[in-house]
Write an enzyme that holds these catalytic residues in place. Structure first.
Site, PDB file in Angstrom:
ATOM      1  N   HIS D 103       0.873  -1.182   0.000  1.00 23.78           N
ATOM      2  CA  HIS D 103       0.000   0.000   0.000  1.00 23.78           C
ATOM      3  C   HIS D 103       0.907   1.228   0.000  1.00 23.78           C
ATOM      4  CE1 HIS D 103      -2.362  -3.007   2.279  1.00 23.78           C
ATOM      5  NE2 HIS D 103      -3.444  -2.409   1.846  1.00 23.78           N
ATOM      6  N   ASP D 106       2.168   2.047   3.397  1.00 18.11           N
ATOM      7  CA  ASP D 106       3.116   1.099   4.005  1.00 18.11           C
ATOM      8  C   ASP D 106       4.549   1.566   3.843  1.00 18.11           C
ATOM      9  OD1 ASP D 106       0.961  -0.641   4.287  1.00 18.11           O
ATOM     10  OD2 ASP D 106       1.511  -1.852   2.530  1.00 18.11           O
ATOM     11  N   GLU D 270      -9.058 -13.732  -1.113  1.00 15.75           N
ATOM     12  CA  GLU D 270      -8.311 -14.071   0.103  1.00 15.75           C
ATOM     13  C   GLU D 270      -9.023 -15.181   0.848  1.00 15.75           C
ATOM     14  OE1 GLU D 270      -6.872 -10.821   2.575  1.00 15.75           O
ATOM     15  OE2 GLU D 270      -7.145 -12.041   4.366  1.00 15.75           O
ATOM     16  N   HIS D 273     -10.946 -14.046   3.948  1.00 19.70           N
ATOM     17  CA  HIS D 273     -12.160 -13.287   3.644  1.00 19.70           C
ATOM     18  C   HIS D 273     -13.262 -14.218   3.155  1.00 19.70           C
ATOM     19  CE1 HIS D 273      -9.489  -9.466   2.928  1.00 19.70           C
ATOM     20  NE2 HIS D 273      -9.345  -9.995   4.114  1.00 19.70           N
ATOM     21  N   ASP D 298      -4.871 -13.690  -2.444  1.00 22.70           N
ATOM     22  CA  ASP D 298      -4.218 -13.315  -1.192  1.00 22.70           C
ATOM     23  C   ASP D 298      -4.219 -14.550  -0.322  1.00 22.70           C
ATOM     24  OD1 ASP D 298      -3.559 -10.700  -1.731  1.00 22.70           O
ATOM     25  OD2 ASP D 298      -4.602  -9.867  -0.010  1.00 22.70           O
ATOM     26  N   ASP D 309     -10.583 -11.360  11.137  1.00 21.32           N
ATOM     27  CA  ASP D 309      -9.628 -11.659  10.073  1.00 21.32           C
ATOM     28  C   ASP D 309      -8.279 -12.023  10.691  1.00 21.32           C
ATOM     29  OD1 ASP D 309      -8.714 -11.811   7.468  1.00 21.32           O
ATOM     30  OD2 ASP D 309      -8.362  -9.663   7.284  1.00 21.32           O
ATOM     31  N   ASP D 311      -5.702 -13.863   9.383  1.00 18.13           N
ATOM     32  CA  ASP D 311      -4.543 -13.795   8.481  1.00 18.13           C
ATOM     33  C   ASP D 311      -3.391 -14.714   8.893  1.00 18.13           C
ATOM     34  OD1 ASP D 311      -5.777 -11.933   6.788  1.00 18.13           O
ATOM     35  OD2 ASP D 311      -4.899 -10.200   7.764  1.00 18.13           O
ATOM     36  N   ASP D 341      -0.714 -12.736   2.115  1.00 22.17           N
ATOM     37  CA  ASP D 341      -1.350 -11.718   2.950  1.00 22.17           C
ATOM     38  C   ASP D 341      -1.568 -12.328   4.335  1.00 22.17           C
ATOM     39  OD1 ASP D 341      -2.592  -9.590   4.033  1.00 22.17           O
ATOM     40  OD2 ASP D 341      -4.329  -9.594   2.709  1.00 22.17           O
TER      41      ASP D 341
HETATM   42 CO   LIG Z   1      -5.913  -9.441   1.535  1.00 21.10          CO
HETATM   43 CO   LIG Z   2      -7.386 -10.661   5.755  1.00 21.47          CO
END
Ligand SMILES: [Co+2]
Ligand SMILES: [Co+2]
Ligand SMILES: [Co+2]
Ligand SMILES: [Co+2]
Ligand SMILES: [Co+2]
Ligand SMILES: [Co+2]
Ligand SMILES: [Co+2]
Ligand SMILES: [Co+2]
Lengths: 439, 439, 439, 439
Positions: D103, D106, D270, D273, D298, D309, D311, D341
Site C-alpha cells: 500500500h 506502508d 483471500e 475473507h 491473497d 480476520d 490472516d 497476505d
Molecule cells: Co488481503
Molecule cells: Co485478511
C-alpha cells in the site's frame, strides 16, 4: 448366507501407500506396529448402527433417499431389524473393523410398552451375541435413544415430569443390561434433549439437579451389576435443543465436579460437536486430558461453513494428525476407541458408498496416527513445550504452585529483584511447519 | 473549574416518557421506586474509564479518530492523566451516575519500573479520592490491565515464565490496594491473555494450575487486607487469545470447583462475551444464578453479525427486559452493578456522543427494568414455570432427587404402574407473547 | 361445519393496547389508518400452509410430536388433504388474516406420476377456490416444492440430469397454473436444492446457466398466460444444501443481471435467511430496495445462537420496527405482503399454540409498523441521512456521479484547493436513541 | 551492505522432501516443471509489505510486541522508511521470492498534505526502482491505503462528503502512477471502509453509485496511462466495517454488472475473507472462474474458530491442494499470483519467525500445487464431473440451454414420455477419498 446387499464386495485389503484404488486400505494396516502397539489396538475402530442402517437420508427439507429394503413402509419391524443386523455384520466384515456401537432404538423397533420395547431389544441382542461370537466383532459401546420419541420432547432426565425421568431410568437400565451382556467396553450418554428451547419455561437449577441424580444412578447401577466398562458423556452444545447442558468438555467437567462424579465418568468427544461449541477437536481432546476425563472419540468432521451437525466423514489428514497426537499424549485409548459417528451425504445412495466412506476415512485416520507417532518420535514438539515452561521447575517457582507464596511475597520479589521479564517468541509458525514435516 | 470538554452541557434531567428529546432521561428516574427499591439502587450504573477516556477510536485497520486533547503525542503523561480524571468526573456528574470502574493502566501511565507505575496509579488515586468525596461518585470495581503490555503477550498468571507470574501478582496487589483504599465494591479479573494462541506450544494443565493458584492468592490477599468487596471473574471465550480459559459461566464454575474457589468468586457477566461464547445474555445470567455465582454485569451489546467484541451500547429493550428479569430473579445486585462496558462507534467523534450513548442506553435499561418488574408483578411467567415442575414436589419424586432411588426401583415403578407419560405443550409462543405485554 | 380442531376458539378480537390477554390483538387493528393506509393493507398478512398443517414436529433427532389427525399413517391421503384444507380455512378465519400461501406438495399428496400429482393439486385447488369465495381469504403466493422428493436430491433446475430439469419445469407449470387460477398475487421460487454439497462433483457455471434458463422460462410463461403477479425469488445461503446459489439479495441481483432478468424478478426476503447469510433483516430489505428488486417478506426470526433455519415467530418489536421502516421507505408492499414463514417450537403441541403464535407475532409486527410510521412522521432520521449526503447536491459533485470527472481532474482539485476534508460524527448512538423514542 | 536485521541468515535452499529442517524448502523448487510450467511461474509468490514491515504486533487489546528498529517512536519517518525498504529487500532475497506488494502508506509516511504524502511515496518508489533492478524482484501489485486515516472513517469512495471522494481519487491516482512506474502486474482495491456501521445513517444506493463511479474512473485512468496490468477488487464481507459492499465474489460480480465493469475488473481472493463470508476458499475461486473474473490470490488462512480476520499463514496441505486445483482449472494465473497476505502471530517476535512463516507456508502451497497437478493428471475427478453432466450434450437438452424450449414444451415431454428420472449417487466420499490419494 449373504443378504446380497453389498453385491460381491470382498473384504477390503491393505494394498499399501502406492495403491491408487480408493477402495483399498493404503495406510490402515491393522497389524502394523506403531510406537509398540498394533494399529488396530491404537485406533479401535467402531462402526455405528444409526447413520449406516437406520437413517434413511432425510434432512429437514427432504424425504428419504436411501430406500434400504429394511426400511420399507408396511414391513414387519422385527423382520426388518433382523435383516438390518445381517447387513450390519456383513459390513463390519467387509471393512475388517473390530467394534460396533448402537442405541437401543437403532437395533429394534419401539413396542407398545416399555416392556415390549425391551423385549425387542433383547431379542436382537441375542442375535448380536451369536454373530459377535462367530465374527469376533466386539461392542465398543451401547447407549439409549432418549431423544427421538415425543415423550422425551422436553427432556429425559431433565423432563419437568418425573414420570418421564422414571421412564428414562427404566430404559437406561435395560440398555446397560444389554451392553453389559454383550461385553461392551463402555456405556455412553448423549443428552440431546437435556437442555432447553426457551428459558421462559425452564428452571436450570432444577434440571441440573435431576441430571446429576440421574447420572449418579447410572454410576451406582454400573457398580451394582459389575459392569467394568467406562461411563461416557458425549458433549454437544446445541441441536436439537437450543442449549444442551453437556455443552463441551469444560462444562461437563464442572457438572461432574458439582455432583461428585469426576472420577466416575469420562468424555466421548466428537469432532463435529467440538466445532459447534467453538473449539477445535484437538482443544477438546487436550482439555479432557488436562482434566483427567478423556475417554473415547466419535470421529467425524463438521463442515466449517455449516451451523448444524453435519457428521461428515473425517478426511483431512493434518487435522487428524493433531487429534491423534493429543490422544497419544493422553496415553491413547484404554476402554475407548474411534467410533465413526459419520454419515453419508444423502446423495450417496449406493451401498458401496457406505464402504467407501469408511475406508477413505479410516485411511486418513491411519495416516494421521502414523504422522502423530512420527511427531512423537521426532521429539522436537514435546521438547519445545517442555523448555517453554522449564522455569517452573526451579524451587522458588515450584513453591508458588504448591501454595507457599502470596501476592505480598511475590511483590517483594519483583521490587527487590527489579524483575523486568522479557517476552520470548512463541514460534507458532515454526511449530506448524514442524508438524508439516510429518503429515 | 470545568475543563470545557463537554461545552455547556448541563446534567441530564429526567423528563418523563413523553419527552421526545433523546438527550433526556425518559425512563431512568433514579428515585422512582420499583418493587420496593429505588431505581438507582436496582441498577447501580457505573461509567467505565477505558472506553470513554483511553480508547482513541482505533480499530485493527484504522488509526485514532477521537484525538482527545489528553491523548496528544508528546504530552506529559501524568499531566494528561490528571486532565483525563477531570473530564471523567465531569462526565459522571453530567450523567448523574453513581459509580465508575477502571483498570490501573487506564488512569495513569506505565513507568519505567513497576514501582514507578504503581506510584503513578497511586497519585491519580489520590485525586480520585478527593473527587469521590466531593461528588459522591463511588467505585464499583477496580482491576489490573495484564493484557496490553508485551510482557503479558503469552499470559499473565498463565505465562510460561514464572517471573511474569510474579510481576502480575505484584501488579494485582497494587490494584487491589488501590481498589480497597477507594472503597471499591468489587475487584474484577478478566483474563484476556490467560489462554492460548496454539496448542502446539501450550500445556493447558500447567496453565490452569497457575491460574488456580493465582486466583487463590487473590482471595487470600482480599481476606488479609480486609477487603469486603467481591472478587469477580469476567468470562470471555476468545479475543484477543484464540482461546481463553474463562470461556463462559459454566466453564469458570468448573474451574472454581477444581481449585475450591466456588464460594469465594463470582461472575461479572458481559452481554457481548455471552454472544461470542454462543449464548444469550439471559442464559449466562440464569446459569450464574443456578450455580450460585452471580455477581455483576458488564452491560453492552455485541452486533449479532460480527465475530469480534463490538461492545455496542445496549439499546434493545426486550432483550434488556429479559436480562433484568433474570437479575431480579437472582435477587438483584448486592455488591455488583450495571457497568457500561460499551464504547462509541469510532465515527462518533463528538464529546456529546459520549453523553448521548450513556443516556440512550441507561434509558433502554431502565425500561427493561420496569418491564421486568411488571413481569414479576403479573406473576404468570413464574407460575407457569412453577406448575411445570410441580410433579417433583410429590413425596415419591422428591425422594428421587434426595438420592433414595435407583434405576432398578424406577424400572419397577414404570413396569408396575405401566407408566406412559404424555407430552405437555411447552407453550413457548404464549410465554413470548406474555413477555411482549410488558416490554 | 367445523372440524372441531380448534375447539370453541372464536375469532381473535382487537382489544386495544391495555389488554393483558395475549390471545387478543392489542395492536393489530386492521382498519386503523397508518400513514393514510389501513393496517391490513400495509401488512397484508398471510398464513402459510407448510409449517402449520404439514410439518409434524420432527427435527433431525426427533419424530413427530404434533400427531394431527390428518397426518395419521394409513389414512387416505386425499381425504386427509381435504380435512387439512378445512382446518386451514378455520384457522385463517380465527386469525382474521387476509392471505395464505402454499407449496403444491403441501396441499395434496404426490401421486404415482406427475399427472396424478397434478390432478391431486388441482382437486384441492377446486376446494380452495370455493372456500376463498366464501371467506374472502386470498392467495398471496403459490410455489412448487422441488426439494423434498429424492428425484430432486441433486437439484431441480440445476440437476445434472436434464430429465429432472424437464420434470421440474412441468411441475412449476402446474403450480403456476394453479396460482394463476386462484388469483395469486405472486409466484415464488425457493431453490433449496439449487446449490451443491461438494465442489468435487459440481460445475457451477453449467448449473447457473441451467438456473438462468429455467427462470427465464418461468418469466416467459408468466407473460404467456397473462399472470399479473410478481415472480419472486427467496434467497437463502445454505441449508439444506451446503451452498445455495440464491445466497442473499446481492448475489441474486448479480444472477438476475447475468441473465437479463433484473426487471422481471423481485425478492421474497426472509429474516431467518438474512441472518444465516450474515446480514441483518433490515440490510436485506434496504439492499433490495437500493437495487430495485424489493418484493415481499417471509416473516420469522432466527435464533441468533443457532446455525440452522429456526423459523421462530418474530416477536422483537425494535427489530420489527427497523424492518418495517425499510419497507415503508421502499414504498411499502405492492403485490407482496407479510407471510408468516414461522413454525411452532415442536413442544408447542396444542392447537391453540398455532393461534397464539400468529396473534403474538402479528401484534409485535403491528407495533413495529406503528413505530416505523412514527419514525417517519417525526422525520429526524430521514433528515439526518439527507443532510449527511447533502454535499453531493452541489453542481461540481453531482457532476462526479454523472461521469464528468476523472482521477486527474479530481487530483487537480485536491491539490489546487488544498482540500483537507475533516471527519464528521456519524452519531450512531444518537440515531439509535432516536429510534428508541418510538419502539 | 546488510542491515543485519536477519543476522547471518542465508537464502533458503531447496533441500528436497526428505529434509527434516523446517527452514529449508522441501517442496518449493522454483525451477521444477509441473504440468509444463516452472513452479515459480505457476505460483508467482509475492511478499507483502504491511504485515511484515509495518504492523507492530498490536491487537485490539494489546500494544506492539515486535519493536522493530524502524518503528521506534521519535525516529525520522523517512529514514525509517528507507531502513524498512532495505530490510524488505533483504527478506525477499533470503526467501527467493519473485514479487512483492504494498500500500502507498506502508512504504512511506503520511505528510502534512497529500502533495507531501505523494512526494514521500515517490521517493521510496525511487529506491524500489533501483533495488528491483538490482535484485530482479518484481511488483505483483500496488494499492492505496484508504482506510487507516481518520478522514476515511466514513468511507473513501463511499464517503458522504464529496471532498473525501476527491481526496481518495487523488490518492489513487498517485498509487496507480507509482504502480505503473514500477511495472506492477496489477492494481488492487480493497474497500475496508466502503460499507457502513449502521443503516440508520446510510443511503446504500447513493454509496453504491459513488463506488461504481469511482471504479469506473480507475478503469478509465488505467487506459489513459496505458497501464497494462489488471484492476483487481478484493472482496471481504465485514471488518473493519459492519458491512462491506465488496462482500464476496458473487456480490462484487453483481456490482460490476450494475456499472458495466465486469470485463474490466477481476478478483483478488483471500482465503480468510472467503471464510468470513461463509464460504470455502475453493468456492470463491470456483465462483470467480465461473463468472469469468478470477484474477489473483491473497494467500492466508483464517482460524475457523475466530470471527475476525486472523490472516494466519496457510499450512493445511489438503485445503491448499483444493485451492490450486481450482486455480489450475481456471487456467492458472496470468497477471495474478500468490500474495502472502499473512501475518505472524504477535508472539512470534524473532526476525527468523518472518522467514520461517513464509518458508513453511510456501512449502505447504508447493505441496498443494503438486497434489493438484497429480489430481489433474490422474483425470478421474474431471471425468467424473464431465460424465455427471453428460446428458446436457444431447441435442434436445442442449436446446434447452439455448433457449429453445418452454415450460409448456417440457411439460409435454414429461407427460408424453412418462419421465420418472431416478437419482444417481453423488459419490462425495469416493471423490474425497480420491483427493486423498494425492495430498
Ligand atoms: Co488481503
Ligand atoms: Co485478511
Ligand atoms: Co456422536
Ligand atoms: Co454429530
Ligand atoms: Co467487560
Ligand atoms: Co467486550
Ligand atoms: Co421462507
Ligand atoms: Co426459513
Amino acid at each position: 448366507m449373504s443378504t446380497g446387499f453389498f453385491g460381491d464386495l470382498a473384504p477390503i485389503p491393505y494394498a499399501g501407500p502406492d495403491s491408487r484404488d480408493p477402495l483399498t486400505y493404503r495406510h490402515y494396516n491393522k497389524d502394523e506396529v506403531i510406537l509398540g502397539k498394533r494399529m488396530e489396538d491404537h485406533l479401535r475402530f467402531a462402526v455405528c448402527y444409526w447413520h449406516n442402517f437406520c437413517w434413511p437420508g432425510t434432512d429437514p427439507f427432504g424425504g428419504d433417499t436411501f430406500q434400504r429394503t429394511w426400511m420399507a413402509a408396511g414391513g414387519d419391524p422385527m423382520e426388518q431389524a433382523r435383516l438390518k443386523a445381517d447387513v450390519a455384520f456383513e459390513m463390519f466384515q467387509i471393512l475388517g473393523m473390530p467394534f460396533f456401537t448402537f442405541h437401543d432404538r437403532d437395533i429394534a423397533p419401539e413396542g407398545n410398552t416399555l416392556a415390549e420395547s425391551n423385549a425387542n431389544v433383547n431379542a436382537i441382542a441375542d442375535i448380536f451375541q451369536r454373530k459377535m461370537e462367530e465374527t469376533g466383532v466386539k461392542l465398543l459401546w451401547g447407549t439409549a435413544n432418549m431423544f427421538s420419541n415425543r415423550r422425551y420432547m422436553s427432556g429425559a432426565a431433565t423432563n419437568p415430569n418425573p414420570d418421564v425421568f422414571a421412564y428414562a431410568a427404566a430404559q437406561v437400565k435395560n440398555a446397560m443390561d444389554v451392553t453389559h451382556r454383550l461385553g461392551g467396553a463402555n456405556y455412553v450418554l448423549w443428552g440431546g434433549r437435556e437442555g432447553y428451547e426457551t428459558l421462559l419455561n425452564t428452571n436450570i437449577k432444577q434440571e441440573l439437579d435431576q441430571l446429576g441424580r440421574f447420572l449418579s444412578m447410572v454410576v451406582e447401577y454400573k457398580h451394582n451389576i459389575g459392569f467394568g466398562g467406562a461411563i461416557l458423556i458425549e458433549p454437544k452444545p446445541q441441536e436439537p435443543s437450543k442449549h444442551q447442558y453437556d455443552y463441551d468438555v469444560a462444562t461437563v467437567y464442572g457438572f461432574l465436579k458439582a455432583y461428585g462424579l469426576e472420577t466416575e465418568v469420562k468424555m466421548n468427544i466428537e469432532q463435529g460437536h467440538a466445532i459447534l461449541a467453538g473449539h477445535s477437536f484437538e482443544h477438546e481432546l487436550h482439555m479432557a486430558h488436562s482434566l483427567g476425563i478423556f475417554g473415547s472419540v466419535d470421529m467425524n468432521r463438521n463442515d466449517y461453513q455449516c451451523g448444524w451437525d453435519t457428521d461428515h466423514f473425517g478426511m483431512n489428514v493434518p487435522e487428524l494428525a493433531l487429534a491423534y497426537y493429543e490422544i497419544l499424549m493422553a496415553g491413547g485409548f484404554t476402554s475407548g476407541g474411534t467410533n465413526f459417528d459419520a454419515k453419508l451425504r444423502r446423495q450417496s445412495i449406493d451401498p458401496v458408498d457406505l464402504i467407501q466412506a469408511h475406508v477413505g476415512s479410516a485411511d486418513a485416520i491411519a495416516r494421521g496416527l502414523k504422522a502423530a507417532a512420527e511427531m512423537i518420535e521426532d521429539g522436537r514438539l514435546k521438547s519445545f513445550v517442555h523448555e517453554r515452561y522449564a522455569g517452573w521447575q526451579k524451587p522458588e517457582n515450584a513453591a508458588i504452585l504448591r501454595g507457599e507464596t502470596s501476592l505480598e511475597a511475590l511483590a517483594e520479589r519483583v521490587h527487590g529483584q527489579h524483575l523486568e521479564p522479557q517476552p520470548v517468541s512463541g514460534r507458532q509458525e515454526y511449530l506448524e511447519s514442524l508438524v508439516n514435516l510429518f503429515v
